[in-house]
Design an enzyme around this catalytic site. Structure first.
Site, PDB file in Angstrom:
ATOM      1  N   ASP A 413      16.173 -31.309   6.717  1.00 20.27           N
ATOM      2  CA  ASP A 413      14.975 -30.493   6.538  1.00 20.27           C
ATOM      3  C   ASP A 413      13.688 -31.269   6.778  1.00 20.27           C
ATOM      4  O   ASP A 413      12.636 -30.669   7.008  1.00 20.27           O
ATOM      5  CB  ASP A 413      14.971 -29.854   5.148  1.00 20.27           C
ATOM      6  N   TYR A 502      16.377 -21.162   3.325  1.00 21.72           N
ATOM      7  CA  TYR A 502      16.560 -21.608   1.938  1.00 21.72           C
ATOM      8  C   TYR A 502      15.248 -21.936   1.254  1.00 21.72           C
ATOM      9  O   TYR A 502      14.331 -22.502   1.849  1.00 21.72           O
ATOM     10  CB  TYR A 502      17.474 -22.836   1.876  1.00 21.72           C
TER      11      TYR A 502
END
EC number: 1.4.3.-
Length: 797
Positions: A413, A502
């Site tokens: 990420d 997410y």
């Protein structure tokens, strides 16, 4: 390090820069908390008639400047000018005008301060460390093309400012450079692959329409009713590049839940190099079959071999996080749920300019970076440093499945700039009412971007006592000698990053006893796959034609401990069952009991928690003893779901994920080993820019400046209850850093928020000592029960 390139004069060192491109603040993005307040007011929940206080936190002044803070907007604009000056020789094109074969700036951020430079300043009279910018530049015009990271400084830009490759913090062999094929897959590279995708999909549109009423004629074509997605890695070692593309319905009517509406249709392409005319189709995948060419796929379809097992839905209403009355009603749910409130005002102080916080003996600085989000420096308790640095290093998600996208995907990420996705939070829901909110900012080109209310600070009730004991006597109300109970609370610092599908909620809890807890929770959409009955090994069916893809989340933190000073060791205490005899039990002979086996880790290594938690790791200072002669230290206490990556030898995570493959690691601190990972590592699993395993080269970790690395996360056993989104209650992981002989006794005796109860010896009357701390009163409008006539009355308490 490469030779420094000297550049022209932009101003005098120490004075304001004279950049020609002004720093412009873009409009704030995300929710605006003040508007939410207005909405709350309209519903009768105004702070004017409830216990919610709008009082600001008391001010304090940081003892030193926040040397870890980001470069200023003015410095960013000046660096931008400097990089684009022809005198640099970088030959840059404005990003908006650039193509693959141009050189252009990807992003600008801040070079981390060397600890060796920071300590003399924060601990003494040393000079303030100089500030440097870091810039990633895509150099498609070079031969061979690369992505190169540079450091620019000292700042403000002046005649002494130089631009040099930022090589010293990377160990992969190319310094701050990565091959073109391994660099970030930005919009330019995506646009370069678009013609091939369009050509392939247009040629079989008649088949895709017949199969699943979907067609792709290009992202800008009105006839297109599909979306595309491809994960990382997109290369193995930088010598090649590929995209394994999955098609999905965009979702109707909202168009936001495409992650939950996958189709069983994939095209695999080779996109190596800067010449898009050489890109080619590797094959088409559907129905668990691979077709190397369009012609072979069409022949299989014409023969009746290709068909969808289940019809996927286009509707995305079922995947929205809104009220679903069809699930039924819950009694009394019309009442507002309990909330944690700061009834007597805020008990923490802040210096908002320095991003400095003080709370009940704690003090620390907060820093923000575009790739890592919030970071903490110089964490002290009661004036003594516990940690020099505490920071997230990476959030990895590795998927599994018998489909190209699921089997291939390993997300980093930070590659997607996790910090930039820390956006506004909803007061009273994401954070308690009355919390302090801070904005975060980063830079896009020469502009400053601000995300409002992206960090919240709050004190909250623990919902259980910090400590308590009822001493002596029986079970009746007054049949005891004394009772003490201490109210539990902690200071929380929280940010939520929504990276794609997410939402990661990061909370750092500073407890009254000197314990620091790190917690992460995950919510959001599953990256799902098309459902096949024979693929239960990779996840269950969760909707009409959707399967929840099995995956791991592993998040890595750096904890640079400085217990009293920088010379620390890692004490290892293992509980062992041993056979022994004792002369006062002659009839037992040998019997088994617990015993501690205490040792000290000698060398840098990666290691795991003990089975059955029969071990304790404590960072201690052997040169610092408490009153009882014990080494002062801090213990690592595993909380919920402290895991490491399940797959250790996947080709998609072979070497770029070494930090995720053990629960813990210890290394000797070096200014050259700043990050566990590189923001450009995702596409280089076989030849990473940063190889974490190379940190462990046999150096001593006894009474050295040591760094502990730990992993949190969750094995995501997907389930129907992940619809519409994963729930924070289950997807939760944590660790505690707790005093272990650091003090002479528990740090709760100096807290006045307690009750001391002693029965009078003569009368038995219960005497309660409050230490002057009473429950504050505030006006609350309560609705009385209906009277006999069925009317309600309102009373103010």
């Amino acid at each position: 390090m490469h030779q420094t390139r000297f550049l022209g004069v932009f101003g005098l060192c120490g004075l304001a820069p004279t950049a020609t491109l002004a720093a412009v603040v873009k409009p704030a993005i995300g929710l605006e908390r003040r508007l939410l307040h207005e909405e709350i007011d309209k519903r009768g929940w105004s702070p004017n008639d409830t216990c919610v206080s709008e009082e600001s936190a008391p001010a304090t002044t940081a003892p030193k400047a926040n040397i870890w803070s980001a470069i200023t907007p003015e410095d960013n604009a000046a660096v931008w000018d400097l990089l684009h000056d022809p005198a640099t020789g970088l030959n840059l094109t404005a990003p908006g005008d650039a193509v693959l074969t141009d050189n252009y700036v990807y992003w600008i951020d801040t070079v981390p301060v060397n600890k060796s430079d920071a300590l003399p300043y924060i601990d003494g009279d040393g000079p303030m460390p100089p500030k440097y910018a870091r810039a990633i530049i895509f150099e498609g015009g070079k031969e061979p093309p690369i992505s190169q990271e540079y450091m620019v400084g000292p700042l403000p830009v002046c005649e002494e400012t130089t631009v040099a490759p930022l090589d010293y913090i990377y160990n992969g062999g190319m310094g701050g450079a990565v091959p073109f094929n391994g660099r970030h897959f930005d919009s330019k590279r995506s646009a370069a692959t678009e013609p091939l995708i369009t050509e392939v999909m247009s040629s079989i549109a008649d088949i895709t329409v017949a199969m699943f009423n979907g067609a792709y004629y290009g992202s800008d074509d009105d006839r297109t009713n599909l979306t595309t997605t491809s994960g990382t890695p997109l290369s193995f070692d930088g010598t090649q590049a590929f995209r394994n593309i999955m098609f999905r319905y965009p979702g109707e009517p909202h168009g936001t839940a495409s992650y939950m509406i996958p189709l069983d249709f994939y095209i695999l392409i080779d996109c190596t190099g800067t010449d898009a005319s050489k890109y080619f189709l590797k094959g088409i995948v559907t129905g668990e079959m691979f077709y190397p060419s369009v012609d072979e796929f069409r022949a299989a379809y014409d023969s009746g071999e290709v068909a969808f097992a289940f019809q996927q839905t286009r509707d995305d209403n079922w995947a929205m996080v809104d009220y679903k009355p069809e699930l039924g009603e819950r009694e009394l749910e019309e009442r507002f749920s309990p909330s944690s409130l700061e009834l007597d005002g805020k008990r923490y102080k802040i210096d908002p300019e320095a991003r400095y916080v003080e709370y009940m003996g704690w003090s620390f600085y907060v820093h923000f970076t575009r790739s890592l989000g919030i970071m903490f420096y110089d964490i002290k308790f009661k004036g003594e440093r516990i940690l020099y640095e505490l920071s997230l290093q990476e959030a990895v998600a590795q998927y599994a499945g018998n489909q190209p996208k699921a089997a291939n995907t390993v997300y980093h990420d930070t590659y997607y700039d996790l910090g930039t996705y820390m956006t506004s939070m909803v007061e009273g829901f994401d954070c308690p009412f009355g919390a302090t909110f801070w904005d975060v900012s980063y830079y896009e080109e020469n502009l400053k971007v601000s995300n409002p209310d992206a960090v919240c600070i709050f004190e909250t009730d623990m919902t259980h006592p910090l400590s308590r004991h009822r001493a002596g006597g029986g079970s009746t109300d007054y049949d005891f000698q004394n009772m003490g109970v201490v109210k539990g609370s902690f200071l929380g610092v929280r940010a939520i990053a929504t990276v794609g599908n997410y939402d990661y909620a990061f909370t750092y809890q500073f407890h009254l006893d000197g314990t620091l807890q790190v917690e992460v929770r995950a919510s959001g959409y599953l990256q799902s796959s098309y459902y096949y009955p024979d693929q239960q090994a990779w996840g269950p069916r969760i909707y009409q034609a959707t399967m929840g893809s099995l995956h791991d989340h592993v998040l890595t933190w750096k904890a640079d401990f400085d217990i009293v000073d920088t010379a620390n060791s890692l004490q290892v205490s293992e509980l062992k069952a041993v056979n022994q005899s004792q002369p006062w039990f002659p009839e037992l002979g040998e019997f088994e009991q617990l015993q501690l086996d205490i040792s000290y880790m000698e060398e840098e290594k990666q290691f795991n928690w003990f089975p059955n938690q029969q071990g304790m790791y404590v960072v201690v200072n052997k040169d610092a003893l408490n009153q009882w002669g014990e080494y002062r230290g801090y213990r690592l206490v595993p909380g919920m779901s402290d895991i490491h990556l399940s797959v250790l030898n996947s080709p998609f995570s072979l070497k770029q994920n070494e930090f995720s493959k053990s629960h813990l690691a210890i290394s000797q601190h070096h200014d050259t080993e700043v990050f566990a990972n590189s923001v450009q590592n995702a596409n280089l699993p076989w030849k990473p820019q940063q190889d974490f395993s190379m940190f462990f080269d046999g150096e001593s970790v006894e009474q050295e400046d040591i760094v502990l690395w730990f992993n949190l996360g969750m094995h995501h056993f997907t389930r129907s209850e992940d619809v519409p989104v994963t729930l924070f209650t289950e997807a939760h992981s944590s660790i505690l850093l707790a005093p272990q002989n650091f003090f002479d006794r528990a740090q709760d005796g100096d807290l006045k928020n307690r009750r001391w109860l002693v029965p009078d010896e003569d009368t038995g009357e219960l005497m309660v000592e409050t230490y002057g701390i009473e429950l504050p009163q505030c006006p609350v409008i309560l609705e009385e029960p209906a009277d006999a006539l069925g009317t309600n009355t309102e009373t103010e308490y």
